[in-house]
Design a protein around this motif. Structure first.
Motif, short mmCIF file in Angstrom:
data_model
loop_
_atom_site.label_atom_id
_atom_site.label_comp_id
_atom_site.label_asym_id
_atom_site.label_seq_id
_atom_site.Cartn_x
_atom_site.Cartn_y
_atom_site.Cartn_z
N ASP A 83 -0.20 -2.11 5.53
CA ASP A 83 -0.87 -0.88 5.93
C ASP A 83 0.03 0.33 5.69
O ASP A 83 -0.43 1.40 5.25
N ASP A 86 0.09 1.15 2.07
CA ASP A 86 -1.18 1.77 1.70
C ASP A 86 -1.20 3.24 2.10
O ASP A 86 -1.68 4.10 1.34
N SER A 87 -0.65 3.55 3.26
CA SER A 87 -0.66 4.94 3.74
C SER A 87 0.17 5.85 2.85
O SER A 87 -0.07 7.07 2.79
N TRP A 88 1.15 5.30 2.15
CA TRP A 88 1.99 6.12 1.27
C TRP A 88 1.20 6.67 0.08
O TRP A 88 1.61 7.67 -0.51
N ILE A 89 0.11 6.02 -0.28
CA ILE A 89 -0.70 6.52 -1.39
C ILE A 89 -1.21 7.93 -1.06
O ILE A 89 -1.27 8.80 -1.93
N ASP A 90 -1.55 8.14 0.22
CA ASP A 90 -2.02 9.46 0.63
C ASP A 90 -0.91 10.51 0.54
O ASP A 90 -1.19 11.70 0.39
N LEU A 91 0.34 10.07 0.65
CA LEU A 91 1.47 10.98 0.59
C LEU A 91 1.89 11.30 -0.84
O LEU A 91 2.66 12.23 -1.07
N PRO A 93 -0.26 11.92 -3.91
CA PRO A 93 -1.55 12.05 -4.63
C PRO A 93 -1.34 12.04 -6.14
O PRO A 93 -0.28 12.44 -6.63
N TYR A 109 5.52 7.01 -6.27
CA TYR A 109 5.16 6.00 -5.28
C TYR A 109 6.17 4.85 -5.31
O TYR A 109 6.65 4.39 -4.26
N ARG A 195 -6.37 -0.39 -4.88
CA ARG A 195 -6.34 1.06 -4.64
C ARG A 195 -5.27 1.71 -5.52
O ARG A 195 -5.48 2.80 -6.07
N THR A 199 -6.21 4.56 -8.11
CA THR A 199 -5.68 5.90 -7.84
C THR A 199 -4.79 6.40 -8.97
O THR A 199 -4.89 7.55 -9.39
N TYR A 200 -3.92 5.50 -9.47
CA TYR A 200 -2.94 5.91 -10.48
C TYR A 200 -3.30 5.43 -11.88
O TYR A 200 -2.48 5.53 -12.79
#
Length: 344
Positions: A83, A86-91, A93, A109, A195, A199-200
């Motif tokens: 988790d 996963d939260s680092w993806i939001d940090l 962008p 990332y 994700r 995302t990337y």
């Protein structure tokens, strides 16, 4: 090695007794295909990895993701770690500028992961196991993809399984956690890497192109077919119907993997995924699962472009196998009718 009948279930994984006391930073050893690949096939590392994969395969036979499952503290803590990643993806962008091969933000990332791997492992492990962090950390950082190439493939998936295997070797997780390792941890890992891929815009690493099994993953089909082995209604051909995918993806890793392909690729399934299309014609899941194990050995563990990046240390040793690893073939649980009716 093929499974042998009559083995006690406790023989499924026997790799935790000879762990060396001094942990080391793992290194690459597969550098020459002709010389090193045959050695790897007979190495202690290979035996331990395949033992672990086979043990988890047995643990999820005829089991759904949604069914009640004991979750030990180690499993819960691993899920918390995922988790966090996963939260680092939001940090981090994705960069808005058009980019031809993947999004360069993925490098940031991976740098964040490499810089913080020791910290998240310190939070995961009890203090007595902290000396193992220097050996565990590279497996974790390599399991999310390659920051320079901005890609992801079955070799990174293998690194994650190696990390999980090492956690059991050092005694953090137990044999009792095998089902949860797939139906909780691996399922959560797949959500995370999918994700990352989306995302990337990660490139497939070493893709076989249209004749590969999947651009990114392999083990969802191996363990996923074990889940379905004795299903009374669902047959392999069911993955070709969208309604079945929608209804059963939440419970079966194999169906979710096929669903993911439909979400990322366009065109007829038989054109962009001909191997999976052909497998859908196999009459039963037992043959699919047996074939997936053989295919994993041939197409992942015996492919130099994939395993050349695998790391070796005290937990996955680069030495001849001490003794052949035997895999149990326990009597499978009886088939259980699915709680969800097959759509007509």
């Amino acid at each position: 090695m093929q499974p042998q009948s009559g083995m006690p279930e406790s023989a499924t994984l026997q790799v935790s007794e000879d762990v060396e006391e001094a942990f080391v930073v793992p290194v690459k050893c597969i550098k020459d295909e002709a010389r090193d690949l045959p050695f790897f096939q007979k190495s202690e590392a290979y035996a331990r990895i395949m033992s672990y994969i086979q043990a988890l395969n047995t643990a999820v036979l005829n089991r759904k993701i949604s069914e009640p499952l004991p979750e030990s503290e180690p499993i819960t803590k691993i899920l918390t770690l995922l988790d966090t990643l996963d939260s680092w993806i939001d940090l981090v962008p994705p960069k808005p500028d058009p980019q031809r091969f993947g999004n360069l933000a993925f490098r940031e990332y991976i740098l964040r992961l490499e810089d913080n791997a020791s910290t998240v492992l310190q939070e995961l492990l009890p203090p007595a196991l902290h000396p193992a962090i220097k050996e565990l950390s590279p497996y974790l950082t390599q399991s999310m993809g390659h920051g320079t190439r901005i890609d992801y493939g079955s070799g990174h998936e293998l690194s994650f399984v190696a990390w999980m295997c090492c956690l059991e070797i050092i005694g953090f997780s137990k044999r009792e956690d095998h089902a949860a390792a797939v139906l909780r941890v691996f399922v959560r890992y797949l959500e995370l890497v999918r994700r990352l891929q989306k995302t990337y815009q990660l490139e497939p690493a070493g893709s076989h192109g249209v004749w590969g099994l999947d651009d990114y993953q392999f083990l969802p089909y191996l363990w996923g077919s074990a889940q379905l082995r004795d299903h009374l209604r669902l047959k392999p051909i069911a993955v070709m119907q969208q309604q079945y995918l929608d209804d059963f993806a939440p419970d079966y890793i194999y169906f979710r993997a096929i669903q993911s392909i439909h979400q990322t690729k366009r065109g007829p399934f038989h054109e962009h995924s001909p191997v999976l299309f052909e497998i859908s014609g196999v009459p039963n899941w037992t043959k699919v699962n047996t074939g997936m194990i053989k295919m994993y050995k041939a197409e992942v563990l015996n492919k130099f472009p994939v395993v050349q990046h695998l790391l070796f240390g005290s937990l996955l040793p680069w030495r001849p196998s001490d003794t052949p690893v035997e895999f149990a073939t326990p009597v499978p649980p009886p088939p259980r009718p699915s709680a969800t009716a097959i759509p007509r």
